[in-house]
Structure formats: structure tokens, C-alpha cells
Motif scaffolding. Structure first.
Motif, PDB file in Angstrom:
ATOM      1  N   VAL A 142       0.841  -1.198   0.000  1.00  0.00           N
ATOM      2  CA  VAL A 142       0.000   0.000   0.000  1.00  0.00           C
ATOM      3  C   VAL A 142       0.876   1.248   0.000  1.00  0.00           C
ATOM      4  CG1 VAL A 142      -1.672   1.345   1.339  1.00  0.00           C
ATOM      5  CG2 VAL A 142      -2.017  -1.105   0.998  1.00  0.00           C
ATOM      6  N   ALA A 143       1.906   1.269   0.819  1.00  0.00           N
ATOM      7  CA  ALA A 143       2.811   2.419   0.878  1.00  0.00           C
ATOM      8  C   ALA A 143       3.480   2.651  -0.474  1.00  0.00           C
ATOM      9  CB  ALA A 143       3.858   2.218   1.974  1.00  0.00           C
ATOM     10  N   ALA A 144       3.908   1.569  -1.126  1.00  0.00           N
ATOM     11  CA  ALA A 144       4.548   1.697  -2.441  1.00  0.00           C
ATOM     12  C   ALA A 144       3.564   2.251  -3.477  1.00  0.00           C
ATOM     13  CB  ALA A 144       5.102   0.348  -2.897  1.00  0.00           C
ATOM     14  N   MET A 145       2.335   1.797  -3.431  1.00  0.00           N
ATOM     15  CA  MET A 145       1.322   2.308  -4.368  1.00  0.00           C
ATOM     16  C   MET A 145       1.036   3.786  -4.112  1.00  0.00           C
ATOM     17  SD  MET A 145      -1.409  -0.798  -4.844  1.00  0.00           S
ATOM     18  CE  MET A 145      -1.261  -1.645  -3.279  1.00  0.00           C
ATOM     19  N   LYS A 146       0.929   4.161  -2.843  1.00  0.00           N
ATOM     20  CA  LYS A 146       0.637   5.547  -2.492  1.00  0.00           C
ATOM     21  C   LYS A 146       1.732   6.499  -2.966  1.00  0.00           C
ATOM     22  CE  LYS A 146      -1.075   6.808   1.298  1.00  0.00           C
ATOM     23  NZ  LYS A 146      -2.227   7.438   1.854  1.00  0.00           N
ATOM     24  N   GLU A 147       2.969   5.993  -3.055  1.00  0.00           N
ATOM     25  CA  GLU A 147       4.089   6.830  -3.500  1.00  0.00           C
ATOM     26  C   GLU A 147       3.996   7.205  -4.973  1.00  0.00           C
ATOM     27  OE1 GLU A 147       8.018   5.459  -2.539  1.00  0.00           O
ATOM     28  OE2 GLU A 147       7.409   4.932  -0.492  1.00  0.00           O
ATOM     29  N   VAL A 148       3.291   6.406  -5.768  1.00  0.00           N
ATOM     30  CA  VAL A 148       3.301   6.629  -7.222  1.00  0.00           C
ATOM     31  C   VAL A 148       1.948   7.019  -7.817  1.00  0.00           C
ATOM     32  CG1 VAL A 148       5.322   5.153  -7.604  1.00  0.00           C
ATOM     33  CG2 VAL A 148       3.032   4.164  -7.701  1.00  0.00           C
ATOM     34  N   VAL A 149       0.920   7.150  -6.986  1.00  0.00           N
ATOM     35  CA  VAL A 149      -0.386   7.566  -7.508  1.00  0.00           C
ATOM     36  C   VAL A 149      -0.910   8.763  -6.724  1.00  0.00           C
ATOM     37  CG1 VAL A 149      -0.974   5.246  -8.336  1.00  0.00           C
ATOM     38  CG2 VAL A 149      -1.725   5.959  -6.057  1.00  0.00           C
ATOM     39  N   ASP A 150      -1.793   9.503  -7.357  1.00  0.00           N
ATOM     40  CA  ASP A 150      -2.390  10.672  -6.713  1.00  0.00           C
ATOM     41  C   ASP A 150      -3.827  10.420  -6.274  1.00  0.00           C
ATOM     42  OD1 ASP A 150      -0.106  12.243  -7.077  1.00  0.00           O
ATOM     43  OD2 ASP A 150      -0.711  12.760  -9.115  1.00  0.00           O
ATOM     44  N   ILE A 151      -4.266   9.185  -6.363  1.00  0.00           N
ATOM     45  CA  ILE A 151      -5.619   8.824  -5.948  1.00  0.00           C
ATOM     46  C   ILE A 151      -5.530   7.996  -4.668  1.00  0.00           C
ATOM     47  CG2 ILE A 151      -6.585   8.915  -8.284  1.00  0.00           C
ATOM     48  CD1 ILE A 151      -6.352   5.820  -8.352  1.00  0.00           C
ATOM     49  N   PRO A 152      -6.609   7.923  -3.911  1.00  0.00           N
ATOM     50  CA  PRO A 152      -6.560   7.120  -2.676  1.00  0.00           C
ATOM     51  C   PRO A 152      -6.303   5.635  -2.981  1.00  0.00           C
ATOM     52  CG  PRO A 152      -8.500   8.537  -2.701  1.00  0.00           C
ATOM     53  CD  PRO A 152      -7.897   8.608  -4.069  1.00  0.00           C
ATOM     54  N   VAL A 153      -5.504   5.035  -2.161  1.00  0.00           N
ATOM     55  CA  VAL A 153      -5.290   3.585  -2.227  1.00  0.00           C
ATOM     56  C   VAL A 153      -6.123   3.000  -1.092  1.00  0.00           C
ATOM     57  CG1 VAL A 153      -3.623   1.704  -2.036  1.00  0.00           C
ATOM     58  CG2 VAL A 153      -2.972   3.841  -3.182  1.00  0.00           C
ATOM     59  N   THR A 154      -7.030   2.101  -1.459  1.00  0.00           N
ATOM     60  CA  THR A 154      -7.921   1.514  -0.466  1.00  0.00           C
ATOM     61  C   THR A 154      -7.623   0.025  -0.326  1.00  0.00           C
ATOM     62  OG1 THR A 154      -9.672   0.942  -2.040  1.00  0.00           O
ATOM     63  CG2 THR A 154      -9.684   3.177  -1.148  1.00  0.00           C
ATOM     64  N   VAL A 155      -8.071  -0.555   0.759  1.00  0.00           N
ATOM     65  CA  VAL A 155      -7.865  -1.978   1.011  1.00  0.00           C
ATOM     66  C   VAL A 155      -9.215  -2.636   1.253  1.00  0.00           C
ATOM     67  CG1 VAL A 155      -6.893  -3.677   2.630  1.00  0.00           C
ATOM     68  CG2 VAL A 155      -5.537  -1.692   1.915  1.00  0.00           C
ATOM     69  N   LYS A 156      -9.442  -3.729   0.558  1.00  0.00           N
ATOM     70  CA  LYS A 156     -10.617  -4.559   0.821  1.00  0.00           C
ATOM     71  C   LYS A 156     -10.120  -5.844   1.454  1.00  0.00           C
ATOM     72  CE  LYS A 156     -14.597  -6.843  -1.132  1.00  0.00           C
ATOM     73  NZ  LYS A 156     -14.975  -7.734  -2.204  1.00  0.00           N
ATOM     74  N   THR A 157     -10.755  -6.233   2.549  1.00  0.00           N
ATOM     75  CA  THR A 157     -10.313  -7.417   3.269  1.00  0.00           C
ATOM     76  C   THR A 157     -11.498  -8.194   3.808  1.00  0.00           C
ATOM     77  OG1 THR A 157      -8.830  -8.200   5.019  1.00  0.00           O
ATOM     78  CG2 THR A 157     -10.063  -6.183   5.472  1.00  0.00           C
ATOM     79  N   ARG A 158     -11.298  -9.433   4.089  1.00  0.00           N
ATOM     80  CA  ARG A 158     -12.297 -10.243   4.787  1.00  0.00           C
ATOM     81  C   ARG A 158     -12.141  -9.997   6.287  1.00  0.00           C
ATOM     82  NH1 ARG A 158     -15.527 -14.500   2.161  1.00  0.00           N
ATOM     83  NH2 ARG A 158     -15.102 -14.252  -0.044  1.00  0.00           N
ATOM     84  N   ILE A 159     -13.071 -10.521   7.080  1.00  0.00           N
ATOM     85  CA  ILE A 159     -12.969 -10.343   8.536  1.00  0.00           C
ATOM     86  C   ILE A 159     -11.979 -11.318   9.162  1.00  0.00           C
ATOM     87  CG2 ILE A 159     -15.233  -9.287   8.837  1.00  0.00           C
ATOM     88  CD1 ILE A 159     -16.280 -12.018   9.764  1.00  0.00           C
ATOM     89  N   GLY A 160     -11.524 -12.287   8.386  1.00  0.00           N
ATOM     90  CA  GLY A 160     -10.552 -13.257   8.865  1.00  0.00           C
ATOM     91  C   GLY A 160     -10.280 -14.291   7.790  1.00  0.00           C
ATOM     92  N   ILE A 161      -9.290 -15.119   8.041  1.00  0.00           N
ATOM     93  CA  ILE A 161      -8.969 -16.217   7.124  1.00  0.00           C
ATOM     94  C   ILE A 161      -8.725 -17.493   7.920  1.00  0.00           C
ATOM     95  CG2 ILE A 161      -8.099 -14.900   5.153  1.00  0.00           C
ATOM     96  CD1 ILE A 161      -5.292 -15.254   6.261  1.00  0.00           C
ATOM     97  N   ASP A 162      -9.305 -18.565   7.424  1.00  0.00           N
ATOM     98  CA  ASP A 162      -9.170 -19.872   8.071  1.00  0.00           C
ATOM     99  C   ASP A 162      -9.392 -19.757   9.580  1.00  0.00           C
ATOM    100  OD1 ASP A 162      -8.778 -21.220   5.631  1.00  0.00           O
ATOM    101  OD2 ASP A 162      -6.651 -20.709   5.643  1.00  0.00           O
ATOM    102  N   ASP A 163      -8.423 -20.196  10.368  1.00  0.00           N
ATOM    103  CA  ASP A 163      -8.577 -20.139  11.823  1.00  0.00           C
ATOM    104  C   ASP A 163      -8.121 -18.809  12.424  1.00  0.00           C
ATOM    105  OD1 ASP A 163      -9.679 -22.700  12.019  1.00  0.00           O
ATOM    106  OD2 ASP A 163      -7.696 -23.638  12.082  1.00  0.00           O
ATOM    107  N   GLN A 164      -7.633 -17.923  11.586  1.00  0.00           N
ATOM    108  CA  GLN A 164      -7.226 -16.593  12.053  1.00  0.00           C
ATOM    109  C   GLN A 164      -8.421 -15.658  11.859  1.00  0.00           C
ATOM    110  OE1 GLN A 164      -3.800 -15.680   9.691  1.00  0.00           O
ATOM    111  NE2 GLN A 164      -2.502 -17.126  10.753  1.00  0.00           N
ATOM    112  N   ASP A 165      -9.357 -15.724  12.788  1.00  0.00           N
ATOM    113  CA  ASP A 165     -10.588 -14.953  12.606  1.00  0.00           C
ATOM    114  C   ASP A 165     -11.038 -14.232  13.870  1.00  0.00           C
ATOM    115  OD1 ASP A 165     -11.378 -17.163  14.034  1.00  0.00           O
ATOM    116  OD2 ASP A 165     -13.083 -17.651  12.760  1.00  0.00           O
ATOM    117  N   SER A 166     -10.121 -14.008  14.779  1.00  0.00           N
ATOM    118  CA  SER A 166     -10.490 -13.269  15.982  1.00  0.00           C
ATOM    119  C   SER A 166     -10.614 -11.777  15.645  1.00  0.00           C
ATOM    120  CB  SER A 166      -9.435 -13.443  17.081  1.00  0.00           C
ATOM    121  OG  SER A 166      -8.232 -12.793  16.701  1.00  0.00           O
ATOM    122  N   TYR A 167     -11.334 -11.067  16.482  1.00  0.00           N
ATOM    123  CA  TYR A 167     -11.449  -9.627  16.292  1.00  0.00           C
ATOM    124  C   TYR A 167     -10.073  -8.970  16.426  1.00  0.00           C
ATOM    125  CZ  TYR A 167     -13.034  -4.845  16.461  1.00  0.00           C
ATOM    126  OH  TYR A 167     -13.201  -3.516  16.182  1.00  0.00           O
TER     127      TYR A 167
END
Length: 158
Positions: free
Chosen positions: A11-36
């Protein structure tokens, strides 16, 4: 998501080279790594180290082992309150939700808690839903003249 430090670097690398917002889409967890705590660590690290200010939270966890992509869209239960809690814990960030949204009325309910709603599959299975955004979400009557002139508000629900 399993490697938040790597996501932050990207994300940091993308932000360095673009003038638009860099956003992140993520799931709430993966496999057994799903705690808050797992999710908050991810959001915290990516926002603080990379300066990401906009996250879209897909309100299902992803089973990377054992479920097909189609099954991942249906079997893991939706957990919208987890996305709502992220917004409460990170009020300075723009937080949107994705996953299972089928009506604009549902979008309005999510917008009581969040900054945006991403309508995915429903938009291509029922494209007419987008024609209703102007009036139901923004309280405007759509005018093709306004659209052609570039006037009026943005149609994005985000």
C-alpha cells in the motif's frame, strides 16, 4: 491479510506513485485466524504504517483451505457487527462493508453504522438496483440532463 506487514509495504509503495486514494478490501478473517484482535491488528498496521485511510470489510471470513470460491461466497456466515465495531474502534478511517447486500434498504441500515456500502454480485445480477440509488440513498430524482451536464451528486454509495 495473513501478512499485514507485506500489505502495508505494498500500500505504501502504491501511495508513493499515484495521486488517488489507495484503499484496502479485506475479509474479517482467514481460516482459523478470525479473531477480532486479528482483524484490528491488520487494520491498525496497514493504516498506521502505510497511511491507508479507506477499508472495505467483506463481512465473511475466507476459508482458503477446504472451500471453493463459490462456497466462500455462501457458507461462512456474515458478521456485519464486526465491521461496525471496526468503525467504532477506528473512527478516523473510512470504513465500508461488502458481502451479501441485496437491497438498498439494507444499504441504508449499514450506512447508519458505516461510511459506505459496496454492492457486488447484486449489481450484476440485478443491475436495476443501481437506478434506484439516486432517489433512495441521496433523495434525488435522476435527471439524464444533469448526468450529461456532469451536475448533481456522485452515484457511488461509498
Amino acid at each position: 491479510m495473513a501478512e499485514p506487514e507485506l500489505v502495508a509495504e505494498c500500500v505504501a509503495a502504491m501511495k508513493e506513485v499515484v495521486d488517488i486514494p489507495v484503499t484496502v478490501k479485506t475479509r474479517i478473517g482467514i481460516d482459523d485466524q478470525d479473531s477480532y484482535e486479528f482483524l484490528t491488528r491488520f487494520v491498525s498496521l496497514v493504516s498506521e504504517k502505510a497511511g491507508c485511510e479507506q477499508f472495505t470489510i467483506h463481512a465473511r471470513k475466507a476459508w482458503l483451505s477446504g472451500l471453493s470460491p463459490k462456497e466462500n461466497r455462501e457458507i461462512p456466515p456474515l458478521d456485519y457487527p464486526r465491521a461496525y465495531q471496526i468503525k467504532k474502534d477506528f473512527p478516523h478511517l473510512q470504513i465500508a462493508v461488502n458481502g451479501g447486500v441485496k437491497t438498498l434498504e439494507e444499504s441504508l441500515e449499514h450506512l447508519k453504522h458505516l461510511d459506505g456500502v459496496m454492492i457486488g454480485r447484486e449489481a450484476y445480477q440485478n443491475p436495476y438496483i443501481l437506478a434506484q440509488v439516486y432517489q433512495l440513498i441521496f433523495g434525488l430524482v435522476y435527471s439524464s440532463e444533469k448526468a450529461q451536464a456532469g451536475c448533481g451528486r456522485d452515484v457511488s454509495i461509498h
